[in-house]
Design a protein around this motif. Structure first.
Motif, PDB file in Angstrom:
ATOM      1  N   LYS A 112      95.195  52.970  42.426  1.00  0.00           N
ATOM      2  CA  LYS A 112      94.136  52.414  41.955  1.00  0.00           C
ATOM      3  C   LYS A 112      93.863  51.168  42.616  1.00  0.00           C
ATOM      4  O   LYS A 112      92.649  50.730  42.462  1.00  0.00           O
ATOM      5  N   GLU A 113      94.850  50.583  43.457  1.00  0.00           N
ATOM      6  CA  GLU A 113      94.302  49.350  44.216  1.00  0.00           C
ATOM      7  C   GLU A 113      94.618  49.641  45.577  1.00  0.00           C
ATOM      8  O   GLU A 113      95.604  49.198  46.081  1.00  0.00           O
ATOM      9  N   LYS A 114      93.703  50.148  46.096  1.00  0.00           N
ATOM     10  CA  LYS A 114      93.877  50.758  47.535  1.00  0.00           C
ATOM     11  C   LYS A 114      94.162  49.624  48.445  1.00  0.00           C
ATOM     12  O   LYS A 114      94.816  49.811  49.349  1.00  0.00           O
ATOM     13  N   VAL A 115      93.551  48.444  48.275  1.00  0.00           N
ATOM     14  CA  VAL A 115      93.645  47.269  49.228  1.00  0.00           C
ATOM     15  C   VAL A 115      95.076  46.693  49.044  1.00  0.00           C
ATOM     16  O   VAL A 115      95.645  46.522  50.311  1.00  0.00           O
ATOM     17  N   ILE A 116      95.472  46.559  47.811  1.00  0.00           N
ATOM     18  CA  ILE A 116      96.848  46.097  47.719  1.00  0.00           C
ATOM     19  C   ILE A 116      97.877  47.287  48.315  1.00  0.00           C
ATOM     20  O   ILE A 116      98.822  46.909  48.863  1.00  0.00           O
ATOM     21  N   LEU A 117      97.586  48.437  48.063  1.00  0.00           N
ATOM     22  CA  LEU A 117      98.509  49.555  48.846  1.00  0.00           C
ATOM     23  C   LEU A 117      98.569  49.529  50.199  1.00  0.00           C
ATOM     24  O   LEU A 117      99.482  49.470  50.836  1.00  0.00           O
ATOM     25  N   LYS A 118      97.608  49.395  50.887  1.00  0.00           N
ATOM     26  CA  LYS A 118      97.363  48.945  52.300  1.00  0.00           C
ATOM     27  C   LYS A 118      97.987  47.978  52.853  1.00  0.00           C
ATOM     28  O   LYS A 118      98.961  47.943  53.556  1.00  0.00           O
ATOM     29  N   GLU A 119      98.031  46.539  51.946  1.00  0.00           N
ATOM     30  CA  GLU A 119      98.740  45.448  52.137  1.00  0.00           C
ATOM     31  C   GLU A 119     100.246  45.804  52.250  1.00  0.00           C
ATOM     32  O   GLU A 119     101.090  45.419  52.958  1.00  0.00           O
ATOM     33  N   THR A 120     100.830  46.559  51.177  1.00  0.00           N
ATOM     34  CA  THR A 120     102.217  46.924  51.065  1.00  0.00           C
ATOM     35  C   THR A 120     102.585  47.747  51.971  1.00  0.00           C
ATOM     36  O   THR A 120     103.697  47.546  52.492  1.00  0.00           O
ATOM     37  N   LEU A 121     101.746  48.884  52.503  1.00  0.00           N
ATOM     38  CA  LEU A 121     102.368  49.669  53.587  1.00  0.00           C
ATOM     39  C   LEU A 121     102.314  48.873  55.111  1.00  0.00           C
ATOM     40  O   LEU A 121     103.089  49.261  55.748  1.00  0.00           O
ATOM     41  N   ALA A 122     101.541  47.952  55.307  1.00  0.00           N
ATOM     42  CA  ALA A 122     101.345  47.477  56.342  1.00  0.00           C
ATOM     43  C   ALA A 122     102.488  46.316  56.378  1.00  0.00           C
ATOM     44  O   ALA A 122     103.116  46.222  57.494  1.00  0.00           O
ATOM     45  N   SER A 123     102.720  45.873  55.421  1.00  0.00           N
ATOM     46  CA  SER A 123     104.096  45.104  55.575  1.00  0.00           C
ATOM     47  C   SER A 123     105.417  45.340  55.325  1.00  0.00           C
ATOM     48  O   SER A 123     106.295  44.714  55.087  1.00  0.00           O
ATOM     49  N   HIS A 124     105.447  46.620  55.047  1.00  0.00           N
ATOM     50  CA  HIS A 124     106.853  47.473  54.422  1.00  0.00           C
ATOM     51  C   HIS A 124     107.575  47.434  55.598  1.00  0.00           C
ATOM     52  O   HIS A 124     107.249  47.947  56.749  1.00  0.00           O
ATOM     53  N   SER A 125     108.981  46.852  55.481  1.00  0.00           N
ATOM     54  CA  SER A 125     109.769  47.076  56.414  1.00  0.00           C
ATOM     55  C   SER A 125     110.854  48.267  55.935  1.00  0.00           C
ATOM     56  O   SER A 125     111.136  48.413  54.823  1.00  0.00           O
ATOM     57  N   TYR A 126     110.956  49.336  56.748  1.00  0.00           N
ATOM     58  CA  TYR A 126     111.576  50.421  56.727  1.00  0.00           C
ATOM     59  C   TYR A 126     113.381  50.196  56.639  1.00  0.00           C
ATOM     60  O   TYR A 126     113.662  49.825  57.866  1.00  0.00           O
ATOM     61  N   THR A 127     113.777  50.373  55.714  1.00  0.00           N
ATOM     62  CA  THR A 127     115.242  50.037  55.458  1.00  0.00           C
ATOM     63  C   THR A 127     116.058  51.124  54.723  1.00  0.00           C
ATOM     64  O   THR A 127     115.326  52.129  54.091  1.00  0.00           O
TER      65      THR A 127
END
Length: 181
Positions: A112-127
């Motif tokens: 629903k919030e594509k911009v926020i999802l893009k921000e989330t994926l861009a800063s996600h650190s895979y652990t």
């Protein structure tokens, strides 16, 4: 035997990717809440004016601005409406993110919030988190990926084998594939 290795080969990446789902959902929820706090902060003054003069009715405040003869107030109505709608939308998304994992996953997929999802994926650190729910997501994703691949391969193998058997039977019976013509 090849199927077993292929299944294992697909199972492990499925588990690793699946374990990221709860972490991404959690990061997304935190970002939505941060944006909501910011939007509420930007909206607070307008809500206070609506509380004082319009019994808290923000729509009445917006209509008042739109009806003004002052073009600045008329234009300001759009800004108030934008912030007001943003607060409402983020509040709805935030509320939905407080529900169970199924609705949280559905909300993430629908983005629903594509911009926020893009921000989330861009800063996600895979652990590799070790929470039980994360491991369960990982196992489910691994099983789903490996099982789907196995079924697809078995269907293709069966169709190919069936085609070869049909060609051989047609050849034996002197059918259209007979090369003795």
């Amino acid at each position: 035997m090849v199927f077993h290795y292929l299944r294992l080969f697909l199972f492990l990446p499925g588990v690793l990717l699946g374990t990221q789902i709860p972490a991404v959902i959690d990061s997304y929820a935190k970002r939505v809440n941060a944006h909501l706090i910011e939007a509420n902060e930007n909206f607070r003054g307008f809500q206070q004016i609506a509380d004082r003069h319009f019994s808290g009715d923000v729509e009445a405040l917006i209509r008042h601005h739109e009806a003004s003869h002052n073009t600045v107030f008329q234009e300001e109505a759009d800004s108030i409406r934008h912030i007001y709608l943003r607060v409402q939308k983020l509040s709805a998304v935030s509320g939905a993110l407080e529900k169970g994992w199924g609705s949280r996953l559905k909300l993430l997929i629908s983005a629903k919030e594509k911009v926020i999802l893009k921000e989330t994926l861009a800063s996600h650190s895979y652990t590799l988190p070790t929470k039980m729910e994360t491991l369960m997501f990982g196992l489910a994703a691994g099983l789903l990926l490996s099982s789907t691949a196995e079924v697809a391969i078995r269907v293709l193998y069966y169709l190919g084998r069936r085609r070869r058997v049909n060609k051989a039977a047609a050849k034996k019976l002197g059918g259209p594939h007979n090369s003795s013509t």
